[in-house]
Motif scaffolding. Structure first.
Motif, short mmCIF file in Angstrom:
data_model
loop_
_atom_site.label_atom_id
_atom_site.label_comp_id
_atom_site.label_asym_id
_atom_site.label_seq_id
_atom_site.Cartn_x
_atom_site.Cartn_y
_atom_site.Cartn_z
N UNK A 51 0.83 -1.22 0.00
CA UNK A 51 0.00 0.00 0.00
C UNK A 51 0.86 1.27 0.00
N UNK A 52 0.31 2.31 -0.57
CA UNK A 52 0.88 3.65 -0.47
C UNK A 52 0.19 4.45 0.64
N UNK A 53 -1.07 4.09 0.92
CA UNK A 53 -1.86 4.77 1.94
C UNK A 53 -2.57 3.71 2.77
N UNK A 54 -2.55 3.89 4.10
CA UNK A 54 -3.29 3.02 5.01
C UNK A 54 -4.28 3.87 5.78
N UNK A 55 -5.57 3.64 5.56
CA UNK A 55 -6.62 4.35 6.28
C UNK A 55 -7.12 3.45 7.40
N UNK A 56 -6.93 3.90 8.64
CA UNK A 56 -7.28 3.10 9.81
C UNK A 56 -8.44 3.77 10.54
N UNK A 65 -5.21 -3.32 18.78
CA UNK A 65 -4.59 -4.18 17.76
C UNK A 65 -3.47 -3.49 17.00
N UNK A 66 -3.36 -2.16 17.11
CA UNK A 66 -2.36 -1.44 16.32
C UNK A 66 -0.93 -1.74 16.75
N UNK A 67 -0.76 -2.29 17.94
CA UNK A 67 0.60 -2.62 18.37
C UNK A 67 1.23 -3.67 17.45
N UNK A 68 0.42 -4.45 16.75
CA UNK A 68 0.95 -5.48 15.85
C UNK A 68 1.28 -4.93 14.46
N UNK A 69 1.05 -3.60 14.26
CA UNK A 69 1.26 -3.01 12.93
C UNK A 69 2.35 -1.93 12.95
N UNK A 70 3.33 -2.08 13.84
CA UNK A 70 4.40 -1.08 13.91
C UNK A 70 5.16 -0.99 12.59
N UNK A 71 5.32 -2.12 11.89
CA UNK A 71 6.01 -2.08 10.61
C UNK A 71 5.27 -1.28 9.56
N UNK A 72 3.95 -1.19 9.68
CA UNK A 72 3.16 -0.38 8.76
C UNK A 72 3.20 1.09 9.17
N UNK A 73 3.02 1.35 10.46
CA UNK A 73 2.95 2.72 10.96
C UNK A 73 4.29 3.43 10.83
N UNK A 74 5.39 2.72 10.92
CA UNK A 74 6.71 3.34 10.85
C UNK A 74 7.33 3.29 9.46
N UNK A 76 8.22 4.53 6.02
CA UNK A 76 8.18 5.87 5.41
C UNK A 76 7.46 5.89 4.06
N UNK A 77 7.30 4.72 3.43
CA UNK A 77 6.63 4.67 2.13
C UNK A 77 5.11 4.72 2.27
N UNK A 78 4.60 4.47 3.45
CA UNK A 78 3.15 4.37 3.65
C UNK A 78 2.65 5.60 4.38
N UNK A 79 1.73 6.31 3.78
CA UNK A 79 1.08 7.44 4.44
C UNK A 79 -0.09 6.90 5.26
N UNK A 80 -0.07 7.13 6.56
CA UNK A 80 -1.09 6.59 7.46
C UNK A 80 -2.11 7.67 7.78
N UNK A 81 -3.38 7.36 7.56
CA UNK A 81 -4.49 8.25 7.88
C UNK A 81 -5.35 7.57 8.94
N UNK A 82 -5.76 8.34 9.94
CA UNK A 82 -6.61 7.82 11.01
C UNK A 82 -7.96 8.51 10.96
N UNK A 83 -8.97 7.78 11.37
CA UNK A 83 -10.31 8.33 11.48
C UNK A 83 -11.02 7.67 12.65
N UNK A 319 -1.83 7.20 20.04
CA UNK A 319 -1.68 7.43 18.61
C UNK A 319 -0.52 8.35 18.31
N UNK A 320 -0.39 9.43 19.07
CA UNK A 320 0.69 10.38 18.82
C UNK A 320 2.05 9.82 19.21
N UNK A 321 2.08 8.92 20.18
CA UNK A 321 3.35 8.35 20.59
C UNK A 321 3.96 7.54 19.44
N UNK A 322 3.13 6.97 18.59
CA UNK A 322 3.65 6.20 17.46
C UNK A 322 4.26 7.09 16.39
N UNK A 323 3.95 8.39 16.45
CA UNK A 323 4.41 9.30 15.39
C UNK A 323 5.69 10.04 15.74
N UNK A 324 6.13 10.01 17.00
CA UNK A 324 7.26 10.83 17.41
C UNK A 324 8.17 10.07 18.36
#
Length: 441
Positions: A51-56, A65-74, A76-83, A319-324
């Protein structure tokens, strides 16, 4: 691969929120390559979809469940969008259409999040301000049924002013006047009068001149200084004890002067400020990008006041801790602000100064006024409250760094647009992070 072919993965639990997000992606023209439940799907399945974009879509189960997706969230090729799931279900009508425009812009299918037709109206408005063509500048012809307009009569020239009247008076003719000591070259005085004054002089030429004082009386006062004598007066010699006390007093005075300082200057120099980030709808993505671009060990505290309809600020911390790389905490009344720390600030809290520190308290109305402006910054991102623009501009006048999110890609532009129109800097979240790092380098 063009920007319009970006591959999108939708991670959401089955339900109304997932259905709404799928419809929004379809309306935005997304290339949806995977739709999965994060509670039952592994990270490898997501990465294999390239994926280029992951909408969660976030809810309580998805957040865990997001703790199992650190490889996706970190990645750099994937833009992560939350809603938020609650917001996705409740968004209808105009809000739903705006969210679709937001998605379309993020996916590269549009350059603006403005409603259709807005650009055309803007172009027409700007075109009306340009110089008219020769055909447009020519006045329209008069209707045939209107009678021709006769040229206006030439204005009657004003009569020429009457010549000035010159009246010459010889001093020798003033017999009633007492002796006057004048210079020899003042025997003849010429006075040039205007029209009205000349007319007055002609009417009253026969009247006698007003009498002059025949004698100038001066009362002379003898201002010779009187001699003052000091007979029998003398200076008594200083006693040794008096001289010693004088020197001691002077030494103490110099010591006190050297230790004097302005209390306000000392407070402003010693109390560190903070970076206040104001955001709302559409703001979490911008906040993540901002925090992710801040350097490790950033020398000021960062306060994030993100307006959430559900009020789940504890989830926002995760959520913010995963970004910084900076530590992210939930602000609490009584806590002292620490540098290089991100605080999620609920709207019920403010800050106040205690000694040389800033401390959280329960006075939200005083938040902007309580920050030391000369060492603080305020950023207004998507969804910030436009009513706070005036208070932010006051901080700018006191020395604060203020900036707004660039309108390109901004979901709710009301506050950023108002701040930028009044002189605030504007830029993408990563650019704003670089400006903050330069401010406190």
């Amino acid at each position: 691969m063009s920007n319009n072919d970006r591959r999108v993965v939708l991670l959401a639990r089955p339900g109304a929120a997932r259905d709404r997000m799928r419809e929004a992606l379809e309306q935005a023209g997304a290339n949806l390559v995977l739709e999965a439940d994060p509670a039952t799907t592994g990270q490898d399945a997501v990465l294999s979809a390239e994926p280029d974009v992951a909408l969660i879509v976030l809810d309580a189960a998805t957040d865990e469940a997001l703790d199992r997706f650190d490889g996706v969230l970190s990645n750099p090729r994937i833009e992560v969008l939350f809603e938020e799931a609650e917001l996705a279900v409740g968004r209808v009508g105009w809000d739903a259409a705006r969210w679709v425009r937001h998605l379309r812009a993020k996916l590269g299918h549009a350059d603006s999040v403005l409603p259709p037709g807005y650009e055309a109206s803007s172009t027409e408005t700007s075109g009306s301000l340009s110089a008219p063509s020769p055909a447009q500048s020519a006045p329209p012809p008069l209707p045939p049924e209107l009678p021709p307009v006769e040229p206006a009569a030439a204005p009657v020239p004003a009569p020429a002013p009457a010549p000035a009247v010159k009246v010459e008076l010889s001093l020798s003719e003033l017999d009633e006047v007492g002796p006057v000591d004048v210079h020899s070259d003042m025997d003849l005085v010429a006075i040039e009068l205007g029209d009205e004054a000349a007319h007055y002089a002609q009417e009253h030429a026969a009247e006698p001149a007003p009498p002059f004082a025949s004698k100038l009386e001066l009362e002379l006062v003898d201002d010779t200084p009187t001699k003052i004598t000091f007979d029998g007066l003398g200076l008594e010699e200083d006693q040794p004890a008096d001289a010693s006390r004088f020197h001691d007093d002077m030494a103490e005075l110099h010591s006190r002067i050297a230790a004097m300082e302005l209390v306000e200057d000392r407070t402003a120099a010693s109390v560190h400020g903070a970076v206040l980030v104001l955001a709302g709808i559409g703001g979490p993505d911008a906040v993540r990008q901002l925090l992710g671009a801040l350097p490790e060990g950033f020398p000021r505290a960062v306060l994030v006041q993100q307006r959430l309809d559900g009020g789940h600020y504890d989830k926002l911390v995760a959520q913010m801790q995963r970004a910084t790389t900076l530590p992210v905490k939930l602000a609490a009344s009584g806590d002292t602000l620490q540098a290089a720390t991100v605080y999620i600030l609920p709207p019920v809290l403010g800050v106040h100064t205690v000694g040389r520190d800033l401390v959280f308290d329960e006075s939200p109305a005083e938040l902007l006024a309580s920050l030391p402006a000369n060492d603080s910054a305020v950023l207004m991102l998507s969804g910030a409250d436009p009513a706070q623009v005036d208070a932010v501009m006051k901080m700018a006048a006191a020395g604060a760094l203020i900036a707004a999110q660039a309108l390109d890609g901004c979901y709710d532009v009301a506050a950023p647009s108002a701040l930028a129109s009044r002189g605030g800097q504007a830029g993408k979240p990563q650019d704003l992070a670089r400006r903050l790092a330069q401010r406190w380098h």
